[in-house]
Design an enzyme around this catalytic site. Structure first.
Site, mmCIF file in Angstrom:
data_model
loop_
_atom_site.group_PDB
_atom_site.id
_atom_site.type_symbol
_atom_site.label_atom_id
_atom_site.label_comp_id
_atom_site.label_asym_id
_atom_site.label_seq_id
_atom_site.Cartn_x
_atom_site.Cartn_y
_atom_site.Cartn_z
ATOM 1 N N GLU A 334 -60.458 12.186 33.893
ATOM 2 C CA GLU A 334 -59.256 11.417 33.602
ATOM 3 C C GLU A 334 -58.361 12.188 32.639
ATOM 4 O OE1 GLU A 334 -60.863 6.840 33.742
ATOM 5 O OE2 GLU A 334 -61.346 8.005 31.956
ATOM 6 N N CYS A 335 -57.113 12.363 32.999
ATOM 7 C CA CYS A 335 -56.054 12.891 32.148
ATOM 8 C C CYS A 335 -56.454 14.209 31.472
ATOM 9 C CB CYS A 335 -55.614 11.842 31.131
ATOM 10 S SG CYS A 335 -53.958 12.146 30.477
ATOM 11 N N GLY A 336 -56.885 14.191 30.225
ATOM 12 C CA GLY A 336 -57.266 15.437 29.567
ATOM 13 C C GLY A 336 -58.372 16.165 30.302
ATOM 14 N N MET A 339 -56.845 17.801 33.274
ATOM 15 C CA MET A 339 -56.126 19.017 32.896
ATOM 16 C C MET A 339 -57.094 20.194 32.750
ATOM 17 S SD MET A 339 -53.674 17.133 30.139
ATOM 18 C CE MET A 339 -53.314 18.648 29.265
ATOM 19 N N GLY A 436 -57.485 12.878 37.962
ATOM 20 C CA GLY A 436 -56.086 12.467 37.945
ATOM 21 C C GLY A 436 -55.664 11.998 36.572
#
Length: 464
Positions: A334-336, A339, A436
């Site tokens: 998720e997110c971080g 990335m 995502g």
């Protein structure tokens, strides 16, 4: 499940920045110092405020929000997490009545009403005197079922200012003034691009919390605030069990990264994985310490950009994650964490190589690229979410995603509300990897943990 007699209150304000966080942290720590056990809660999708509340209470905080949960589920979370505690402190977000629409859906007020909790209002009194009484009167009478139990006056200028404010509010309203705080400078918890600075980036948090407790002791009536919390009624409706079935013996191992780069996890997400049959092991990406055998990997959000150089320098760690993904390990990011799985993170004009699991890169911008509640429909098969499911969550990121391969990455979520990763979609999938920008709460996606654990079992048994 029989409802519990639980003292509780909601700490809120008229808007963000009104001082409710200072009040909730100071009140929580003051009561802890008095020997009371405080159950902390944060309304809304938030990790940093919740972490600070957990530090103040010396026990993990839980998030509650109507966008992810029914009223029954919110009551279940409250009573499950507050079991054995003396009081529950629920910190609101934004203004008391601010929600998704003109009716105020998903507002802090709707949470207070569902939990039948009195509201302690934090009022920023900067350059205001008698008008404060009009504001408090309006708030107290604005919405049925929301009881304003008291007000704390924040950012007052001096004794004369405080005396006028107190007299006006007590003359024109029935809301008691339970405290008046002076202007506090410098701000004891500075803000950064994603809200408050986290405790992991700011040294001396115990001194900060002790100072906030002192401020509350010196400027508020803690006994009257306690009486206000005790005025909360016994719930009039039955409270369902949060986890109706006992947790099974764990039969798979799922690792989750909790370090200074990635640490955004809802406690209920971790508990849901345990309840589905996982034994969780805590891992790190900022060092090259060896990992145990795992059957699944969960990468939460955080601030990978602030530690991008260290993450990039840990070549062994990046190669290990890429090798696990190539081997078919179920991996949810998720997110971080998402990335980190890309080819690189660009922050302050510098590119930092990442794990290279996905053919994307992320680039930081000066303004938010995704902010607030999100909603998507699952329209392609994947290991974690059933086809056709409605997925609710939230986004909060300054980075944008850029495709960096010969083809567009495969995505499985059609974004109905929010930004997503690429072209109005989210949930990039590659083999058993799902990644995502959307953060989810397990209580809003009850299938997620069982699907994750089932995928881990298949990997354990079949190697893919």
């Amino acid at each position: 499940m029989n409802p519990l007699r639980l003292p509780r209150l909601v700490v809120t304000g008229l808007s963000g920045g009104a001082g409710k966080t200072i009040n909730s942290l100071g009140l929580t720590r003051a009561w802890v110092e008095d020997g009371r056990t405080v159950a902390p809660f944060k309304k809304g999708p938030d990790y940093i405020d919740a972490m600070w509340l957990g530090l103040a209470a010396r026990r993990p905080a839980s998030n509650i929000d109507p966008f992810f949960m029914s009223d029954d589920t919110m009551r279940a979370v409250l009573h499950d997490r507050a079991l054995g505690c003396d009081v529950a402190v629920i910190e609101g977000n934004r203004g008391l009545f601010d929600g998704m629409d003109v009716e105020g859906s998903c507002s802090t007020a709707s949470v207070a009403r569902a939990l039948e909790a009195p509201v302690l209002l934090s009022l920023d009194c900067t350059k205001m005197t008698r008008t404060a009484a009009a504001v408090v009167a309006g708030v107290a009478n604005f919405e049925q079922g929301v009881r304003i139990g008291g007000v704390i006056l924040n950012r007052t200028a001096g004794e004369r200012h405080r005396a006028i404010l107190r007299s006006a509010i007590e003359q024109y309203t029935d809301v008691p003034v339970l405290g008046a705080l002076p202007k506090i400078s410098p701000d004891p918890i500075p803000e950064r691009h994603m809200g408050l600075v986290s405790n992991r980036e700011y040294a001396g948090q115990e001194d900060i919390l002790a100072n906030l407790a002192r401020i509350m002791r010196e400027n508020t009536d803690l006994d009257r605030i306690w009486s206000m919390a005790c005025s909360a009624p016994t719930p009039t409706l039955p409270v369902p069990a949060l986890w109706p079935a006992p947790a099974p013996e764990p039969d798979v191992i799922i690792g989750y990264v909790r370090d200074d780069a990635l640490w955004f996890y809802y406690e209920e997400n971790l508990e849901a994985l345990r309840r589905a049959g996982a034994r969780l092991v805590k891992l790190s990406l900022v060092d090259d310490a060896p990992w145990p055998t795992i059957h699944g990997l969960y990468l939460g959000g955080g601030f990978p950009e602030t530690l991008a150089a260290r993450l990039s320098a840990n070549t062994a760690g990046r190669e290990r994650v890429r090798a696990l993904a190539d081997a078919g390990l179920p991996l949810y990011a998720e997110c971080g964490g998402f990335m980190y799985l890309g080819k690189s993170v660009t922050f302050e004009g510098k590119d930092h190589p990442m794990a290279g699991v996905l053919d994307i890169r992320t680039v930081f911008e000066p303004r938010p690229q995704g902010l607030g509640y999100s909603e998507a429909v699952v329209d392609r098969e994947n290991p974690f979410h059933p086809l056709g499911a409605r997925l609710v969550g939230h986004e909060f990121h300054y980075s944008r995603c850029v495709a960096d391969g010969a083809e567009q990455p495969t995505t499985v979520l059609d974004v109905v509300r929010g930004t997503g990763t690429i072209a109005g979609r989210d949930g990039i999938v590659r083999d058993n990897v799902f990644a995502g920008y959307m953060h989810i709460h397990a209580l809003g996606a009850p299938w997620w943990a069982p699907h994750f654990v089932a995928a881990a079992r298949r990997f354990r048994d079949e190697g893919a």
